[in-house]
Scaffold this motif. Sequence first.
Motif, PDB file in Angstrom:
ATOM      1  N   ASP A  80       0.738  -1.069  -0.021  1.00 17.93           N
ATOM      2  CA  ASP A  80       0.156  -0.105  -0.013  1.00 17.93           C
ATOM      3  C   ASP A  80       0.917   1.185   0.018  1.00 17.93           C
ATOM      4  O   ASP A  80       0.606   2.243  -0.657  1.00 17.93           O
ATOM      5  CB  ASP A  80      -0.899   0.030   1.131  1.00 17.93           C
ATOM      6  N   THR A  81       1.963   1.261   0.783  1.00 23.54           N
ATOM      7  CA  THR A  81       2.872   2.500   0.859  1.00 23.54           C
ATOM      8  C   THR A  81       3.458   2.637  -0.297  1.00 23.54           C
ATOM      9  O   THR A  81       3.608   3.833  -0.925  1.00 23.54           O
ATOM     10  CB  THR A  81       3.805   2.398   1.947  1.00 23.54           C
ATOM     11  N   MET A  82       4.087   1.490  -1.049  1.00 26.28           N
ATOM     12  CA  MET A  82       4.699   1.932  -2.364  1.00 26.28           C
ATOM     13  C   MET A  82       3.729   2.023  -3.330  1.00 26.28           C
ATOM     14  O   MET A  82       4.453   2.840  -4.279  1.00 26.28           O
ATOM     15  CB  MET A  82       5.595   0.426  -2.439  1.00 26.28           C
ATOM     16  N   ARG A  83       2.517   1.488  -3.383  1.00 20.10           N
ATOM     17  CA  ARG A  83       1.612   1.912  -4.375  1.00 20.10           C
ATOM     18  C   ARG A  83       1.289   3.418  -4.322  1.00 20.10           C
ATOM     19  O   ARG A  83       1.232   3.911  -5.333  1.00 20.10           O
ATOM     20  CB  ARG A  83       0.430   1.116  -4.312  1.00 20.10           C
ATOM     21  N   SER A  84       1.094   3.978  -3.244  1.00 20.78           N
ATOM     22  CA  SER A  84       0.838   5.324  -2.880  1.00 20.78           C
ATOM     23  C   SER A  84       1.815   6.121  -3.382  1.00 20.78           C
ATOM     24  O   SER A  84       1.832   7.139  -3.959  1.00 20.78           O
ATOM     25  CB  SER A  84       0.463   5.570  -1.500  1.00 20.78           C
ATOM     26  N   ALA A  85       3.284   5.651  -3.061  1.00 22.54           N
ATOM     27  CA  ALA A  85       4.337   6.538  -3.740  1.00 22.54           C
ATOM     28  C   ALA A  85       4.334   6.760  -5.182  1.00 22.54           C
ATOM     29  O   ALA A  85       4.636   7.485  -5.577  1.00 22.54           O
ATOM     30  CB  ALA A  85       5.489   6.084  -2.952  1.00 22.54           C
ATOM     31  N   TYR A 103       1.712   9.985  -3.980  1.00 18.86           N
ATOM     32  CA  TYR A 103       1.402  10.463  -2.486  1.00 18.86           C
ATOM     33  C   TYR A 103       2.683  10.152  -1.895  1.00 18.86           C
ATOM     34  O   TYR A 103       2.831   9.111  -1.397  1.00 18.86           O
ATOM     35  CB  TYR A 103       0.457   9.515  -2.143  1.00 18.86           C
ATOM     36  N   ASP A 104       3.694  11.007  -1.977  1.00 15.30           N
ATOM     37  CA  ASP A 104       4.935  10.836  -1.617  1.00 15.30           C
ATOM     38  C   ASP A 104       5.505  11.770  -0.415  1.00 15.30           C
ATOM     39  O   ASP A 104       6.865  11.739  -0.075  1.00 15.30           O
ATOM     40  CB  ASP A 104       5.845  10.453  -2.498  1.00 15.30           C
ATOM     41  N   GLN A 143       3.433  13.431   5.506  1.00 14.18           N
ATOM     42  CA  GLN A 143       2.008  12.774   5.520  1.00 14.18           C
ATOM     43  C   GLN A 143       2.032  11.360   5.538  1.00 14.18           C
ATOM     44  O   GLN A 143       1.161  10.652   6.328  1.00 14.18           O
ATOM     45  CB  GLN A 143       1.294  13.331   4.145  1.00 14.18           C
ATOM     46  N   VAL A 144       2.883  10.579   4.863  1.00 11.60           N
ATOM     47  CA  VAL A 144       2.701   9.004   4.679  1.00 11.60           C
ATOM     48  C   VAL A 144       3.250   8.629   6.016  1.00 11.60           C
ATOM     49  O   VAL A 144       2.518   7.708   6.546  1.00 11.60           O
ATOM     50  CB  VAL A 144       3.842   8.713   3.670  1.00 11.60           C
ATOM     51  N   GLU A 145       4.143   9.161   6.759  1.00  8.56           N
ATOM     52  CA  GLU A 145       4.825   8.775   8.204  1.00  8.56           C
ATOM     53  C   GLU A 145       3.205   8.867   9.068  1.00  8.56           C
ATOM     54  O   GLU A 145       3.142   7.733   9.846  1.00  8.56           O
ATOM     55  CB  GLU A 145       5.670   9.498   8.900  1.00  8.56           C
ATOM     56  N   GLU A 146       2.562   9.928   9.065  1.00  8.18           N
ATOM     57  CA  GLU A 146       1.365  10.230   9.956  1.00  8.18           C
ATOM     58  C   GLU A 146       0.432   9.170   9.816  1.00  8.18           C
ATOM     59  O   GLU A 146      -0.343   8.368  10.568  1.00  8.18           O
ATOM     60  CB  GLU A 146       0.772  11.202   9.737  1.00  8.18           C
ATOM     61  N   VAL A 147       0.080   8.816   8.397  1.00  9.47           N
ATOM     62  CA  VAL A 147      -0.927   7.847   7.911  1.00  9.47           C
ATOM     63  C   VAL A 147      -0.491   6.463   8.500  1.00  9.47           C
ATOM     64  O   VAL A 147      -1.393   5.640   9.136  1.00  9.47           O
ATOM     65  CB  VAL A 147      -1.322   7.845   6.523  1.00  9.47           C
ATOM     66  N   LEU A 148       0.818   6.129   8.459  1.00 13.13           N
ATOM     67  CA  LEU A 148       1.384   4.844   8.848  1.00 13.13           C
ATOM     68  C   LEU A 148       1.365   4.548  10.202  1.00 13.13           C
ATOM     69  O   LEU A 148       0.978   3.390  11.176  1.00 13.13           O
ATOM     70  CB  LEU A 148       2.551   4.509   8.231  1.00 13.13           C
ATOM     71  N   GLU A 149       1.525   5.872  11.035  1.00 13.36           N
ATOM     72  CA  GLU A 149       1.461   5.683  12.489  1.00 13.36           C
ATOM     73  C   GLU A 149       0.082   5.457  12.842  1.00 13.36           C
ATOM     74  O   GLU A 149      -0.240   4.604  13.891  1.00 13.36           O
ATOM     75  CB  GLU A 149       1.931   7.195  12.947  1.00 13.36           C
ATOM     76  N   LYS A 150      -1.081   6.206  12.284  1.00 12.21           N
ATOM     77  CA  LYS A 150      -2.506   5.880  12.646  1.00 12.21           C
ATOM     78  C   LYS A 150      -2.697   4.501  12.476  1.00 12.21           C
ATOM     79  O   LYS A 150      -3.623   4.053  13.152  1.00 12.21           O
ATOM     80  CB  LYS A 150      -3.127   6.921  11.994  1.00 12.21           C
TER      81      LYS A 150
END
Length: 289
Positions: free
Chosen positions: A129-134, A138-139, A143-150
């Motif tokens: 999901d993270t690599m697809r978003s990148a 969406y990189d 913001q990505v770190e915040e999403v992953l943290e939640k």
Amino acid sequence: MIGFIGIAVIFIMVFGGYILAGGKMGIIMKALPFELMMIGGAALGAFLLSNDMAGVKHTAKDIGKVFKGPKWKHHDYRDLLCLLFELIRLARQNPVAIEEHIEAPAESTIFSKYPKILADKEAINLICDTMRSASMNYDDPHQVEEVLEKRMDANLHHALHSSHALQQVADGLPALGIVAAVLGVIKTMASIDQPPEVLGKMIGGALVGTFLGVFLAYGLVGPFSGKVKSVVEEDGHFYQLIREVLVANLHNHATNICIEVGRQNTPSHCRPSFSELEEALKDVKSGAA
């Protein structure tokens, strides 16, 4: 193994000390089946009442963690770093080629090298999901770190449900032991005309209820809850490592630096040494070549 040893030590020390002090097991053994039925049955009923079927199954499954320990071992962290190295390197060399791996990880030649990681849906989804978003721009690393943290906080909260459920049972067991003891006293009062020898045994049997409730709460169920929580939190470091490496990648650090960030964020007892990881990455590079 350490779980079984702990249980054995508890029983040996409690009942061994009681017997060595001159206590007799006869009264306890006679009252035990009935007290256990009342206290254990009530605790089980309260547990079923306060949880849905998914929570019950989750807790029953997680009890095994007391004896198995953490899922992820030293070599799993090393394998994860090698997997992320391959994915990040390929994504930078050929952004189009990475799509077939993150869209169908079960069929990926990269993911298939690490079957234990591939079998873990959360780890695979987190990576893909993270690599697809990148790849969809969406990189922004913050913001990505915040999403992953939640996301990981929500997963951890769900994973800790079984620990909380067991702790609720542990908190209620002493009170249920008192309930069983009170019922024993009521039974004794109904036989107040009996000789002291009979009344003494009946009162002793009633007190087994209080003992059993406290013993189960603080000797077994409470420690089970603590161990499950410890194992769940320990396994959570595996997913945190994924976050650290992928966020470092979004900061456009060199691939080796991203992996080193992950290595240094690995728990010390599971962290591969720098030279060990270098050897593993060399094997990855030679295999890819």
